[in-house]
Write an enzyme that holds these catalytic residues in place. Structure first.
Site, PDB file in Angstrom:
ATOM      1  NE  ARG A   1      44.480  44.732  36.860  1.00 50.04           N
ATOM      2  CZ  ARG A   1      43.485  45.501  38.265  1.00 50.04           C
ATOM      3  NH1 ARG A   1      43.825  47.386  37.716  1.00 50.04           N
ATOM      4  NH2 ARG A   1      43.200  45.369  39.194  1.00 50.04           N
TER       5      ARG A   1
ATOM      6  CB  THR B   1      44.509  39.439  34.154  1.00 44.61           C
ATOM      7  OG1 THR B   1      43.561  40.639  35.098  1.00 44.61           O
ATOM      8  CG2 THR B   1      46.484  40.323  34.888  1.00 44.61           C
ATOM      9  CB  CYS B   2      40.218  37.017  34.276  1.00 47.39           C
ATOM     10  SG  CYS B   2      40.840  36.682  35.783  1.00 47.39           S
TER      11      CYS B   2
ATOM     12  N   GLY C   1      47.038  38.083  45.927  1.00 45.45           N
ATOM     13  CA  GLY C   1      48.513  38.583  45.723  1.00 45.45           C
ATOM     14  C   GLY C   1      49.222  37.734  44.433  1.00 45.45           C
ATOM     15  CD  GLN C   2      46.262  34.450  39.922  1.00 44.70           C
ATOM     16  OE1 GLN C   2      45.235  34.637  40.474  1.00 44.70           O
ATOM     17  NE2 GLN C   2      46.435  33.660  38.795  1.00 44.70           N
TER      18      GLN C   2
END
EC number: 1.2.1.70
Length: 425
Positions: free
Chosen positions: A52, A49-50, A115-116
């Site tokens: 990690r 993700t952005c 929560g994303q």
């Protein structure tokens, strides 16, 4: 039967390092299939993700350590010498499981309770499953993580309360007016902040949203995306201020775009029906004196940040409950792992005793009657079960802090002279 996690995140590395390690979906698939096809891993998954990029691996070789995987992904991404092993974290065994449970529960996120991340973990698992690099261990690990996240969401308040300015603004409007579907909203500014606020409004059932922006095409694009198709010319929106129950401002300007006099006039036209103005601009878009107008509620970024701070404080208070859920699921996952570890030994142990029994019975097959043979078989079965009861019970028992499953398995295999098991993992 180890599970290793290695990666970079917002805690271990700055964004310029995280960017150089991140993987697209295509790169993700290439990376995990490469690990498995090369015999480095039995199973592999990547969460990227952005904030990690984390690798989850069931190693196929003793040489596959945390350091090995760090070097592997640095080389794979050709990240350069600036990306060093100290930018990474490493987790092993139950530490890996705990980490993924914390990530999925949003307590390891940049914003506590965001929560994303759960959807992103599910996407990482989907990719691994699609290319068949998620086997029995990673599948069980991920589904347990999904279960943990669901319990955290339903049993705690870790995800409640707005923690972004745009969402806090909308939440405040809903608290004041309750039913946003009955209210008319004006959005002044269709940039990133304004767009987020409009989308949050729409998600809270506000449907009568009118948009104005210096560049009309941006207003029209956002209005079309929301399905409202309502725009006002930026030059004339002030003539319509009295029509709106909620006004959201999010423009870049050094001058106030709404004055006390303008809102006073608008309120007279409204016959003093309440209005809330949510000033999301920095610098502020609305003259603070507007708050003096009767039935006018003005909230700027500082006021909204106070709400956010309170919400984050409340979320932090939920952490003990979250950790209790994670601990409970971690014990269950560890016990499941242990059953996988001991199953081959239990099967081998039972098989060895059955083989011994059958050999001894065979020696007497032609020396005794059928009835005596049946009695002997019955007796030896009972003796065998009683002998095996304690070692099998010991193998299945929960692990204590002073014990380990490998030592138990090794002890039983050595005592009963069992050959090394042939396992795929």
């Amino acid at each position: 039967m180890n599970i290793i996690s290695v990666g970079v995140n917002h805690k271990t590395a700055p964004i310029e390092i995280r960017e150089r390690i991140s993987l697209s979906e295509v790169q993700n698939k290439e990376f995990v299939t490469g690990l498995v096809s090369a015999g480095i891993a039995h199973e592999a998954m990547v969460l990227s993700t952005c904030n990690r990029t984390e690798i989850y691996v069931v190693p196929a070789m003793h040489e596959v350590t945390g350091e090995y995987l760090k070097d592997y992904i640095i080389s794979f991404r050709e990240a350069g010498k600036d990306v060093r092993p100290e930018h990474f974290f490493s987790r092993f065994y139950c530490g890996t499981a705990r980490h993924l449970f914390e990530v999925s529960s949003a307590i390891d996120s940049l914003i506590l309770g965001e929560g994303q991340i759960l959807g992103q973990v599910k996407e990482a698992y989907r990719i691994a499953a699609e290319v068949q690099t998620a086997g029995i261990l990673l599948t069980r690990l991920c589904h347990t993580a999904f279960s943990v996240a669901k319990k955290v969401k339903t049993r705690t308040k870790i995800m409640e309360g707005a923690v972004s300015v745009s969402y806090a603004a909308v939440e405040l409007a809903q608290k004041i007016f309750s039913n946003l579907s009955m209210k008319k909203v004006l959005l002044v500014g269709a940039g990133e902040t304004g767009e987020l606020a409009a989308k949050h409004m729409f998600a809270k059932n506000a449907r009568n949203i009118v948009i104005t922006n210096r560049t009309r095409s941006k207003s029209e694009a956002l209005a079309e995306e929301l399905g409202t198709n309502q725009v006002l010319p930026y030059e004339s929106y002030k003539e319509h201020l009295h029509e709106f129950d909620i006004i959201i401002t999010a423009v870049s300007t050094k001058e106030y775009i709404i004055s006390e006099a303008e809102m006073h006039a608008a309120m007279l036209k409204r016959r003093l029906k309440p209005v809330i103005i949510l000033d999301l601009g920095l610098p502020r878009n609305v003259d603070p004196e507007v708050s003096k107008v009767q039935n006018m509620f003005l909230k700027d970024i500082d006021a909204l940040k106070h709400i956010i701070d309170k919400n984050l404080e409340r979320r932090s208070g939920e952490l003990p409950k979250v950790h209790a859920i994670i601990d409970e699921e971690l014990v269950a996952f560890g016990q499941w792992i242990n059953t996988l570890k001991v199953r081959p030994t239990i099967v081998d142990l039972q098989s060895k005793f059955i083989e011994i029994k059958e050999k001894e019975i065979e020696r007497y097959r032609h020396k005794v009657s059928e009835e005596e043979l049946r009695r002997m078989e019955h007796l030896t079965d009972r003796i065998m079960k009683k002998i095996l009861h304690h070692p099998i019970k010991m193998l299945k028992a929960p692990i204590s802090t002073s014990d380990s499953m490998p030592s138990r398995v090794d002890l039983v295999r050595n005592v009963f002279d069992l050959e090394e098991p042939n396992q795929s993992h």
